[in-house]
Design an enzyme around this catalytic site. Structure first.
Site, PDB file in Angstrom:
ATOM      1  N   ARG A   1       0.821  -1.213   0.000  1.00 35.60           N
ATOM      2  CA  ARG A   1       0.000   0.000   0.000  1.00 35.60           C
ATOM      3  C   ARG A   1       0.856   1.264   0.000  1.00 35.60           C
ATOM      4  O   ARG A   1       0.459   2.282  -0.564  1.00 35.60           O
ATOM      5  CB  ARG A   1      -0.946  -0.001   1.209  1.00 35.60           C
ATOM      6  CG  ARG A   1      -2.092  -0.973   1.031  1.00 35.60           C
ATOM      7  CD  ARG A   1      -3.018  -0.965   2.212  1.00 35.60           C
ATOM      8  NE  ARG A   1      -4.258  -1.655   1.878  1.00 35.60           N
ATOM      9  CZ  ARG A   1      -5.100  -2.155   2.777  1.00 35.60           C
ATOM     10  NH1 ARG A   1      -4.831  -2.037   4.055  1.00 35.60           N
ATOM     11  NH2 ARG A   1      -6.195  -2.768   2.400  1.00 35.60           N
TER      12      ARG A   1
ATOM     13  N   LYS B   1     -19.845 -15.780   2.847  1.00 38.45           N
ATOM     14  CA  LYS B   1     -21.296 -15.624   3.050  1.00 38.45           C
ATOM     15  C   LYS B   1     -22.000 -14.990   1.854  1.00 38.45           C
ATOM     16  O   LYS B   1     -21.522 -14.033   1.266  1.00 38.45           O
ATOM     17  CB  LYS B   1     -21.547 -14.760   4.290  1.00 38.45           C
ATOM     18  CG  LYS B   1     -21.051 -15.390   5.582  1.00 38.45           C
ATOM     19  CD  LYS B   1     -21.698 -14.738   6.773  1.00 38.45           C
ATOM     20  CE  LYS B   1     -21.384 -15.462   8.056  1.00 38.45           C
ATOM     21  NZ  LYS B   1     -20.079 -15.130   8.620  1.00 38.45           N
TER      22      LYS B   1
ATOM     23  N   GLY C   1      -8.576  -7.531  -0.985  1.00 35.87           N
ATOM     24  CA  GLY C   1      -8.924  -8.428   0.121  1.00 35.87           C
ATOM     25  C   GLY C   1      -8.303  -9.812   0.011  1.00 35.87           C
ATOM     26  O   GLY C   1      -7.120  -9.968  -0.293  1.00 35.87           O
TER      27      GLY C   1
ATOM     28  N   GLY D   1     -12.906  -3.595   0.516  1.00 35.69           N
ATOM     29  CA  GLY D   1     -14.281  -3.114   0.679  1.00 35.69           C
ATOM     30  C   GLY D   1     -14.683  -2.110  -0.383  1.00 35.69           C
ATOM     31  O   GLY D   1     -15.809  -2.133  -0.889  1.00 35.69           O
TER      32      GLY D   1
END
Length: 393
Positions: A36, A197, A350, A373
């Site tokens: 990053r 999920k 992610g 995200g």
């Protein structure tokens, strides 16, 4: 995205507040992955080479509005100084008179890093007073923190109401790559959606079903689709409240004429550990005390073939529990197919980015998003507050 970038404004001699994402992993105070920080170098160098006084701001972790010594940005300042080959001034606060005094000492081309902005309760509340305090430090705001663009915080969104606001080069690249993929994709366009999920991926599946030609489902969320169709899934992960949603997606794919693929075979285990007993079964044959942990060999071969014949691939979410080696084969083969395809590959940050790194394939991908995200919300078709706040061209 029709937003101004740092290329569209005069920066020479100006104090430029640059929101970066230096939320890097630390172990014993040492940075274990500086990706990053390295990704922001083009913007920082662009500004320093043109004589701007660069004031960097970032968050790290979740200090919840309090000063936490282990979440200070000092290691990031040290690493950035090494990468730039020049000193980086590090202050121990993010606002206030002491900070202003240090900024007043900067010469054109100098770099200063503020302390963790999340040490201040007003940051995550997007408190206008907090945003004004940040704005008082500078003449121009540059947002280069794509990883935090989905947050409406004082240093990502609020500050843009008080200063001219433009994107940095990393933000510009992320918006350009992801924007083109979703608005004007090369075809066949394949979306690979994994993770644990269904509820976390409802909006992204819904949006990508409208755009992609092939949607390949894997990971924990696939068992909800299996159960919805009446298959036995044993102890596998399942969103029982989302069975109707899963059936709805299968029907929507049919109605739209999309190729919506679910696993045909599964790697199962009798325990969630590297020493578990492992077997491979066809869908519907998971024994009651076992759980699905990865896609099976037939599914991998099928998915790999589709990926290799695609012109554009967007991958968000692993195919199984890739952190545990015996359960990592499906994610590895999907990553390898993404690396081998002639098509353009976008990894949506992610866990997918972590998997590409783990299998030493990151450098074979065309674009790895720096925002997990943020890239997910972008793929869902949502507006990102940190982008919306920037000045239009």
């Amino acid at each position: 995205m029709n937003k101004k970038s740092v290329r569209d404004v005069e920066v020479s001699g100006k104090r430029v507040f640059v929101r970066v994402d230096f939320n890097v992993p630390l172990e014993n105070g040492k940075i274990t992955d500086d990706t990053r920080i390295r990704e922001t170098l083009p913007t920082i160098k662009y500004l320093t080479e043109r004589g701007a006084k660069v004031i960097l701001a970032s968050h790290m972790g979740r200090p919840k509005g309090e000063f936490v010594d282990s979440l200070r940005l000092t290691p990031a300042a040290e690493r950035l100084s090494e990468l730039l080959g020049k000193p980086v001034v590090k202050v121990d606060e993010a606002v206030g008179e002491a900070v202003k005094a240090e900024i007043a000492k900067l010469s054109d081309g100098d770099v200063l890093l503020l302390e963790n902005v999340r040490f201040y309760p007003g940051e995550e509340k997007n408190d206008p007073e907090q945003a004004k305090q940040f704005a008082e430090l500078a003449d121009l705001f540059v947002n280069d923190a794509f990883g935090a663009a989905h947050r409406a915080h004082a240093s990502t969104e609020g500050i843009a109401h008080y200063l001219p606001a433009v994107s940095g080069l990393l933000m510009e690249k992320e918006l350009s790559v992801l924007g083109k993929a979703l608005s004007n994709p090369e075809r066949p366009f394949t979306a690979i959606i994994g993770g644990s999920k269904v509820k976390d991926k409802i909006d992204v599946i819904n949006n990508l079903l409208n755009i992609a030609d092939n949607v390949l489902i894997g990971g924990g969320l696939s068992y909800t689709f299996m159960k919805a169709q009446g298959y036995e899934i044993g102890m596998s992960l399942c969103d029982n409240e989302k069975l109707d949603v899963a059936l709805g997606f299968i029907q929507k794919a049919k109605d739209l004429g999309k190729n919506f693929l679910l696993p045909v075979d599964i790697v199962i285990a009798d325990d969630f550990s590297a020493s578990a007993n492992v077997d491979i079964v066809e869908v519907g044959n998971i024994p009651e005390k076992w759980e699905g942990v990865d896609i099976g060999p037939k599914t991998r071969a099928k998915y790999a073939e589709i990926i290799k014949n695609s012109k554009l691939v967007v991958w968000n979410g692993p195919m199984g529990v890739f952190e545990i080696d015996p359960f990592s084969g499906g994610t590895r083969e999907v990553a390898e197919a993404c690396a081998q395809t002639e098509g353009y590959t976008i990894i949506g940050g992610g866990d997918s980015a972590a998997a590409a790194e783990k299998f030493h394939l990151a450098d074979k991908m065309d674009h790895i998003s720096t925002g997990g995200g943020a890239s997910l919300e972008f793929m869902e078709g949502k507006a990102l507050p940190g982008v919306v706040a920037l000045n239009d061209k």
